[in-house]
Design a protein around this motif. Structure first.
Motif, PDB file in Angstrom:
ATOM      1  N   LEU A  62       4.890   3.864   2.568  1.00 42.96           N
ATOM      2  CA  LEU A  62       4.712   2.437   2.192  1.00 42.96           C
ATOM      3  C   LEU A  62       4.618   1.602   3.224  1.00 42.96           C
ATOM      4  O   LEU A  62       5.185   1.471   4.281  1.00 42.96           O
ATOM      5  N   GLU A  63       3.341   0.702   3.014  1.00 39.38           N
ATOM      6  CA  GLU A  63       3.103  -0.540   3.918  1.00 39.38           C
ATOM      7  C   GLU A  63       3.283  -1.884   3.064  1.00 39.38           C
ATOM      8  O   GLU A  63       2.235  -1.919   2.216  1.00 39.38           O
ATOM      9  N   MET A  64       3.802  -2.705   3.612  1.00 44.05           N
ATOM     10  CA  MET A  64       3.887  -4.051   3.183  1.00 44.05           C
ATOM     11  C   MET A  64       3.458  -5.337   4.380  1.00 44.05           C
ATOM     12  O   MET A  64       3.945  -5.206   5.342  1.00 44.05           O
ATOM     13  N   THR A  65       2.201  -6.023   4.069  1.00 43.09           N
ATOM     14  CA  THR A  65       2.006  -7.077   5.071  1.00 43.09           C
ATOM     15  C   THR A  65       1.979  -8.566   4.358  1.00 43.09           C
ATOM     16  O   THR A  65       1.775  -8.517   3.153  1.00 43.09           O
ATOM     17  N   TRP A 117       0.719  -1.200   0.110  1.00 42.20           N
ATOM     18  CA  TRP A 117       0.098  -0.101   0.003  1.00 42.20           C
ATOM     19  C   TRP A 117       0.842   1.041  -0.100  1.00 42.20           C
ATOM     20  O   TRP A 117       2.011   1.368   0.608  1.00 42.20           O
ATOM     21  N   PHE A 118       0.685   2.155  -0.953  1.00 45.35           N
ATOM     22  CA  PHE A 118       1.240   3.477  -1.004  1.00 45.35           C
ATOM     23  C   PHE A 118       0.293   4.569  -0.668  1.00 45.35           C
ATOM     24  O   PHE A 118      -0.973   4.703  -1.207  1.00 45.35           O
ATOM     25  N   SER A 119       0.890   5.678  -0.012  1.00 46.57           N
ATOM     26  CA  SER A 119      -0.007   6.918   0.074  1.00 46.57           C
ATOM     27  C   SER A 119       1.213   7.951  -0.403  1.00 46.57           C
ATOM     28  O   SER A 119       2.170   8.023   0.288  1.00 46.57           O
ATOM     29  N   LEU A 120       0.791   8.706  -1.329  1.00 51.31           N
ATOM     30  CA  LEU A 120       2.144   9.334  -1.999  1.00 51.31           C
ATOM     31  C   LEU A 120       1.425  10.835  -2.160  1.00 51.31           C
ATOM     32  O   LEU A 120       0.464  11.330  -2.504  1.00 51.31           O
ATOM     33  N   HIS A 121       2.388  11.921  -1.682  1.00 49.70           N
ATOM     34  CA  HIS A 121       2.193  13.268  -1.982  1.00 49.70           C
ATOM     35  C   HIS A 121       2.728  13.692  -3.107  1.00 49.70           C
ATOM     36  O   HIS A 121       3.910  13.808  -2.949  1.00 49.70           O
ATOM     37  N   LEU A 122       2.025  13.853  -3.948  1.00 47.90           N
ATOM     38  CA  LEU A 122       2.756  14.401  -5.509  1.00 47.90           C
ATOM     39  C   LEU A 122       2.717  16.013  -5.510  1.00 47.90           C
ATOM     40  O   LEU A 122       2.194  16.687  -4.858  1.00 47.90           O
ATOM     41  N   PRO A 123       3.607  16.566  -6.539  1.00 47.66           N
ATOM     42  CA  PRO A 123       3.779  17.839  -6.905  1.00 47.66           C
ATOM     43  C   PRO A 123       2.329  18.739  -6.914  1.00 47.66           C
ATOM     44  O   PRO A 123       1.380  18.012  -7.596  1.00 47.66           O
ATOM     45  N   GLY A 124       2.278  20.025  -6.588  1.00 44.36           N
ATOM     46  CA  GLY A 124       0.961  20.519  -6.830  1.00 44.36           C
ATOM     47  C   GLY A 124      -0.171  20.107  -5.804  1.00 44.36           C
ATOM     48  O   GLY A 124      -1.072  20.552  -6.203  1.00 44.36           O
ATOM     49  N   ASP A 125       0.217  19.378  -4.872  1.00 43.62           N
ATOM     50  CA  ASP A 125      -0.842  18.925  -3.537  1.00 43.62           C
ATOM     51  C   ASP A 125      -1.826  17.850  -4.281  1.00 43.62           C
ATOM     52  O   ASP A 125      -2.702  17.605  -3.504  1.00 43.62           O
ATOM     53  N   GLU A 126      -1.221  17.234  -5.436  1.00 50.43           N
ATOM     54  CA  GLU A 126      -2.156  15.952  -5.647  1.00 50.43           C
ATOM     55  C   GLU A 126      -1.655  14.915  -4.792  1.00 50.43           C
ATOM     56  O   GLU A 126      -0.814  14.843  -4.234  1.00 50.43           O
ATOM     57  N   LYS A 127      -2.593  13.803  -4.705  1.00 53.65           N
ATOM     58  CA  LYS A 127      -2.403  12.773  -3.906  1.00 53.65           C
ATOM     59  C   LYS A 127      -2.791  11.670  -4.471  1.00 53.65           C
ATOM     60  O   LYS A 127      -3.490  11.520  -5.341  1.00 53.65           O
TER      61      LYS A 127
END
Length: 361
Positions: A356-359, A248-258
């Motif tokens: 990043l989370e990996m289970t 699982w990914f949570s990503l903070h992209l340029p321009g405040d997109e997620k």
């Protein structure tokens, strides 16, 4: 019991309760989340979310969590990560019992990470006796002395401002989280499908937090600022029986997109891809399962296991092709349910930071 090895009667009782609660689930780790859940409430499309009520617990469902990850840096630009998680799991369906007979078991995980250090702690508590719980309104989530609570002027639609605290023998976290935009419903308007066989969760996030505060690692305090992300999910059967875990990914992209993106792995080697692209104004669109990919590019040996800690993520329709690397490849959570969780960086078509989370490894 925390990572420091200190055992209290409460921690021992909690561990015993967790063993009794989970049975085969405990032995199987995250794969056990695919067990049948007769008697618990089902997740169905079209739920109307109501806040602040849905910030609180849903005991008619088997599994639930309140999950915060923060990408932080100090005045010199050094990267850090922080995690604060509260899990609730029901031992059996039905209305709540009083006191120690209460069937709800709570588990807390907290961690801080730097390029050279990863510290974590775990604690258990039984429901019904005040050791742990979640209230809303006003919003407060706690287990022992760890706490996440709304501050003055708390806005239920933004889940902010919040104060976050956790401590163990070798680390502590004290952060303030602010957000100027509303929370985001993941999946299809909050209905997050996990398989083609009906497994699903209710899922929303607050990906727009700005974080500030202090972490302490091995008695060394560090003032930090950064961004944070809260995930809220509840379900009664979030995995299918043949699904072994997730990346699982949570990503903070340029321009405040997620971007929230994950793959669920199956025993036969197949995988299911899910996610949502979130625009700066908070609009959320599901990611198509086909044509997109999450591919491991490098592994690390951790605790006798080989884990893929670097990845290539490609969403051609969004023009995204990135390579991710961990701030600390050894960010292993050696808890009762072991998993990898830590801050990452990424470069390529987009550059930024995330978690990043990996289970299930």
């Amino acid at each position: 019991m925390s990572a420091s090895g200190t055992i209290t009667r409460r921690a021992f009782a909690g561990g015993a309760l967790a063993l009794a609660l989970t049975g085969k689930t405990f032995a199987q780790g995250f794969a056990g989340l695919g067990e049948h859940a007769e008697g618990f409430a089902a997740v169905t499309p079209g739920k109307p979310f109501i806040f602040p009520v849905d910030h609180g617990p849903h005991p008619e469902f088997r599994i639930e969590w309140w999950y915060v990850t923060a990408n932080l840096s100090d005045a010199g630009g050094a990267a850090y990560g922080a995690q604060w998680t509260l899990f609730r799991q029901a031992m059996k369906p039905g209305g709540p019992s009083e006191g120690w007979a209460n069937q709800q078991v709570w588990m807390g995980h907290a961690a801080v990470t730097s390029a050279t250090t990863h510290r974590f702690s775990e604690t258990f508590a039984r429901g019904g006796v005040g050791q742990a719980g979640v209230e809303a309104p006003p919003f407060r989530a706690w287990i022992d002395a760890w706490e996440m609570q709304g501050l003055n002027d708390f806005d239920a639609q933004r889940v902010a401002p919040l104060e976050l605290k956790a401590s163990a023998a070798d680390f502590s976290t004290a952060l303030r989280l602010d957000a100027d935009r509303a929370l985001v419903l993941q999946g299809d308007h909050g209905y997050s499908r996990k398989s083609d066989r009906g497994q699903a969760s209710y899922y929303y996030s607050q990906p727009f937090y700005k974080a500030s505060g202090r972490i302490v690692i091995d008695d060394r305090p560090v003032d930090v600022t950064g961004v944070a992300w809260m995930d809220r999910e509840w379900s009664s059967q979030p995995l299918a029986a043949d699904q072994t875990g997730w990346d699982w990914f949570s990503l903070h992209l340029p321009g405040d997109e997620k971007l929230m993106l994950y793959r669920l792995r199956q025993k036969d080697g197949r995988e299911n891809l899910f996610g949502n692209w979130i625009t700066p104004d908070g609009r959320s669109a599901e990611i198509a399962a086909s044509g997109n990919s999450i591919t491991p590019t490098a592994t690390a040996e951790i605790d006798g296991r080989k884990l893929p800690t670097s990845w290539r993520v490609a969403l051609p329709a969004r023009g995204l092709a990135i390579e991710t690397t961990p701030v600390n490849p050894k960010a292993w959570m050696g808890t009762s349910f072991p998993y990898w969780e830590g801050p990452i960086r990424f470069t390529g078509s987009h550059a930024g930071i995330g978690y990043l989370e990996m289970t299930g490894y």
